[in-house]
Motif scaffolding. Structure first.
Motif, PDB file in Angstrom:
ATOM      1  N   LEU A   1       0.834  -1.203   0.000  1.00  0.00           N
ATOM      2  CA  LEU A   1       0.000   0.000   0.000  1.00  0.00           C
ATOM      3  C   LEU A   1       0.869   1.253   0.000  1.00  0.00           C
ATOM      4  N   SER A   2       1.993   1.198   0.702  1.00  0.00           N
ATOM      5  CA  SER A   2       2.906   2.338   0.726  1.00  0.00           C
ATOM      6  C   SER A   2       3.502   2.582  -0.652  1.00  0.00           C
ATOM      7  N   ARG A   3       3.840   1.498  -1.339  1.00  0.00           N
ATOM      8  CA  ARG A   3       4.358   1.636  -2.697  1.00  0.00           C
ATOM      9  C   ARG A   3       3.283   2.204  -3.629  1.00  0.00           C
ATOM     10  N   ALA A   4       2.044   1.752  -3.436  1.00  0.00           N
ATOM     11  CA  ALA A   4       0.951   2.277  -4.254  1.00  0.00           C
ATOM     12  C   ALA A   4       0.736   3.760  -3.978  1.00  0.00           C
ATOM     13  N   ALA A   5       0.885   4.165  -2.703  1.00  0.00           N
ATOM     14  CA  ALA A   5       0.738   5.580  -2.358  1.00  0.00           C
ATOM     15  C   ALA A   5       1.820   6.415  -3.025  1.00  0.00           C
ATOM     16  N   ALA A   6       3.037   5.861  -3.079  1.00  0.00           N
ATOM     17  CA  ALA A   6       4.130   6.573  -3.739  1.00  0.00           C
ATOM     18  C   ALA A   6       3.858   6.732  -5.233  1.00  0.00           C
ATOM     19  N   ARG A   7       3.332   5.671  -5.841  1.00  0.00           N
ATOM     20  CA  ARG A   7       2.978   5.766  -7.270  1.00  0.00           C
ATOM     21  C   ARG A   7       1.853   6.773  -7.473  1.00  0.00           C
ATOM     22  N   GLY A   8       0.904   6.803  -6.517  1.00  0.00           N
ATOM     23  CA  GLY A   8      -0.188   7.761  -6.614  1.00  0.00           C
ATOM     24  C   GLY A   8       0.294   9.196  -6.541  1.00  0.00           C
ATOM     25  N   GLN A   9       1.285   9.432  -5.669  1.00  0.00           N
ATOM     26  CA  GLN A   9       1.807  10.786  -5.553  1.00  0.00           C
ATOM     27  C   GLN A   9       2.536  11.190  -6.836  1.00  0.00           C
ATOM     28  N   LYS A  10       3.226  10.240  -7.446  1.00  0.00           N
ATOM     29  CA  LYS A  10       3.884  10.531  -8.728  1.00  0.00           C
ATOM     30  C   LYS A  10       2.838  10.846  -9.798  1.00  0.00           C
ATOM     31  N   ALA A  11       1.733  10.083  -9.766  1.00  0.00           N
ATOM     32  CA  ALA A  11       0.663  10.328 -10.747  1.00  0.00           C
ATOM     33  C   ALA A  11       0.041  11.707 -10.541  1.00  0.00           C
ATOM     34  N   ARG A  12      -0.117  12.103  -9.277  1.00  0.00           N
ATOM     35  CA  ARG A  12      -0.675  13.431  -9.004  1.00  0.00           C
ATOM     36  C   ARG A  12       0.248  14.516  -9.527  1.00  0.00           C
ATOM     37  N   THR A  13       1.553  14.295  -9.419  1.00  0.00           N
ATOM     38  CA  THR A  13       2.509  15.263  -9.934  1.00  0.00           C
ATOM     39  C   THR A  13       2.346  15.434 -11.444  1.00  0.00           C
ATOM     40  N   GLU A  14       2.117  14.314 -12.133  1.00  0.00           N
ATOM     41  CA  GLU A  14       1.975  14.370 -13.588  1.00  0.00           C
ATOM     42  C   GLU A  14       0.684  15.071 -14.009  1.00  0.00           C
ATOM     43  N   LEU A  15      -0.275  15.168 -13.073  1.00  0.00           N
ATOM     44  CA  LEU A  15      -1.533  15.854 -13.381  1.00  0.00           C
ATOM     45  C   LEU A  15      -1.457  17.366 -13.174  1.00  0.00           C
ATOM     46  N   GLN A  16      -0.376  17.837 -12.619  1.00  0.00           N
ATOM     47  CA  GLN A  16      -0.295  19.247 -12.260  1.00  0.00           C
ATOM     48  C   GLN A  16      -0.529  20.212 -13.419  1.00  0.00           C
ATOM     49  N   PRO A  17       0.006  19.960 -14.616  1.00  0.00           N
ATOM     50  CA  PRO A  17      -0.286  20.901 -15.720  1.00  0.00           C
ATOM     51  C   PRO A  17      -1.778  20.995 -16.028  1.00  0.00           C
ATOM     52  N   ARG A  18      -2.485  19.866 -15.972  1.00  0.00           N
ATOM     53  CA  ARG A  18      -3.915  19.873 -16.249  1.00  0.00           C
ATOM     54  C   ARG A  18      -4.684  20.555 -15.116  1.00  0.00           C
ATOM     55  N   ILE A  19      -4.232  20.368 -13.885  1.00  0.00           N
ATOM     56  CA  ILE A  19      -4.887  21.035 -12.757  1.00  0.00           C
ATOM     57  C   ILE A  19      -4.654  22.539 -12.832  1.00  0.00           C
ATOM     58  N   ALA A  20      -3.440  22.926 -13.234  1.00  0.00           N
ATOM     59  CA  ALA A  20      -3.146  24.354 -13.372  1.00  0.00           C
ATOM     60  C   ALA A  20      -4.068  24.990 -14.412  1.00  0.00           C
ATOM     61  N   GLU A  21      -4.349  24.259 -15.499  1.00  0.00           N
ATOM     62  CA  GLU A  21      -5.254  24.769 -16.530  1.00  0.00           C
ATOM     63  C   GLU A  21      -6.670  24.912 -15.974  1.00  0.00           C
ATOM     64  N   LEU A  22      -7.102  23.947 -15.154  1.00  0.00           N
ATOM     65  CA  LEU A  22      -8.424  24.034 -14.532  1.00  0.00           C
ATOM     66  C   LEU A  22      -8.506  25.226 -13.585  1.00  0.00           C
ATOM     67  N   ARG A  23      -7.436  25.483 -12.891  1.00  0.00           N
ATOM     68  CA  ARG A  23      -7.431  26.608 -11.949  1.00  0.00           C
ATOM     69  C   ARG A  23      -7.507  27.939 -12.684  1.00  0.00           C
ATOM     70  N   ARG A  24      -6.880  28.012 -13.839  1.00  0.00           N
ATOM     71  CA  ARG A  24      -6.994  29.237 -14.641  1.00  0.00           C
ATOM     72  C   ARG A  24      -8.407  29.378 -15.193  1.00  0.00           C
ATOM     73  N   LYS A  25      -8.995  28.253 -15.604  1.00  0.00           N
ATOM     74  CA  LYS A  25     -10.324  28.270 -16.198  1.00  0.00           C
ATOM     75  C   LYS A  25     -11.397  28.634 -15.178  1.00  0.00           C
ATOM     76  N   HIS A  26     -11.234  28.146 -13.927  1.00  0.00           N
ATOM     77  CA  HIS A  26     -12.253  28.363 -12.897  1.00  0.00           C
ATOM     78  C   HIS A  26     -11.713  29.230 -11.760  1.00  0.00           C
ATOM     79  N   ALA A  27     -10.887  30.198 -12.098  1.00  0.00           N
ATOM     80  CA  ALA A  27     -10.235  31.022 -11.071  1.00  0.00           C
ATOM     81  C   ALA A  27     -11.240  31.762 -10.194  1.00  0.00           C
ATOM     82  N   LYS A  28     -12.395  32.094 -10.744  1.00  0.00           N
ATOM     83  CA  LYS A  28     -13.372  32.879  -9.998  1.00  0.00           C
ATOM     84  C   LYS A  28     -14.533  32.033  -9.468  1.00  0.00           C
ATOM     85  N   ASN A  29     -14.420  30.731  -9.625  1.00  0.00           N
ATOM     86  CA  ASN A  29     -15.501  29.850  -9.174  1.00  0.00           C
ATOM     87  C   ASN A  29     -14.903  28.639  -8.437  1.00  0.00           C
TER      88      ASN A  29
END
Length: 239
Positions: A42-70
């Motif tokens: 489970l700890s190894r899976a959590a580490a992989r999950g954190q790496k996956a979240r890092t790879e999502l950061q550009p897409r999350i940044a785009e969402l934050r720009r899109k919904h900055a006021k909401n």
């Protein structure tokens, strides 16, 4: 409870030639290591999950720009993105949650005067001069800080403080390299709740000092061993 007490007694008997009167304490450390080995996937899976979240950061940044006021739409969009990619923002909590039953089992085992209608023989075991069923307050009342039991706790507190400081630096570094969410810029909003977790998480290791002081020594040994294991495991998985 009776089955678990028998398990600890058998482990103590096996370790007695090596650790003498502290064999039960060694058995608890060994039991903790076995639990952590079971939780390691489970700890190894959590580490992989954190790496996956890092790879999502550009897409999350785009969402934050899109919904900055909401903020509500931002939160919903980010959660939908995590669900779509099968990534949980809180997956790192799962290994800790899975250990809770083992901890509470030890806590109750060394807090109970009787087991199965008979006297709890485990309460007679010690770690050097400190009873495994005793607490920090008991040690202070029996010789104080420099008494035999008090010195055992001083050693545990020193170990926990070192591990907590190491974990604090490791968590800060890991979160800087792999944040749950990118830092909010001017006029931008964080997803509610995750910002608080981000701020508190580096300090959680220091809470162990308080826990060790108030639980039976046997449960404190579980906490100290598990916390040390976690620090070394994180250093290996997140390097």
């Amino acid at each position: 409870m009776s089955v678990f007490a028998s398990l600890v007694e058998h482990l103590a008997d096996l370790l007695q030639p090596l650790f003498g009167a502290s064999a039960a304490a060694a058995a608890i450390v060994l039991f903790t290591a076995l639990v952590r080995l079971l939780v390691h996937p489970l700890s190894r899976a959590a580490a992989r999950g954190q790496k996956a979240r890092t790879e999502l950061q550009p897409r999350i940044a785009e969402l934050r720009r899109k919904h900055a006021k909401n903020p509500e739409k931002l939160q919903k969009a980010v959660l939908e993105l995590h669900a779509e990619e099968k990534v949980s923002p809180l997956s790192g909590c799962l290994p800790s949650l899975c250990q809770l039953p083992a901890f509470f089992l030890l806590y109750h085992l060394f807090s109970s005067g009787t087991i199965g209608g008979e006297a709890n023989a485990l309460l007679s075991h010690q770690l050097l001069a400190a009873p495994l069923g005793g607490r920090w307050a008991d040690a202070l009342g029996d010789g104080g800080m420099l008494g035999g039991a008090g010195l055992v706790y001083v050693a545990l507190f020193a170990l926990v403080a070192c591990v907590a400081a190491f974990s604090y630096r490791l968590t800060r570094r890991t979160m800087a390299d792999r944040p749950v969410l990118p830092a909010a810029g001017d006029g931008e909003q964080q997803v509610p709740g995750l910002g608080t977790i981000t701020k508190v998480m580096p300090f959680t290791s220091f809470f162990t000092l308080v826990t060790v002081a108030v639980v039976p020594l046997a449960a404190a040994l579980y906490i100290v061993t598990s916390t040390t294991w976690s620090a070394l495991e994180r250093a290996a998985l997140y390097r």
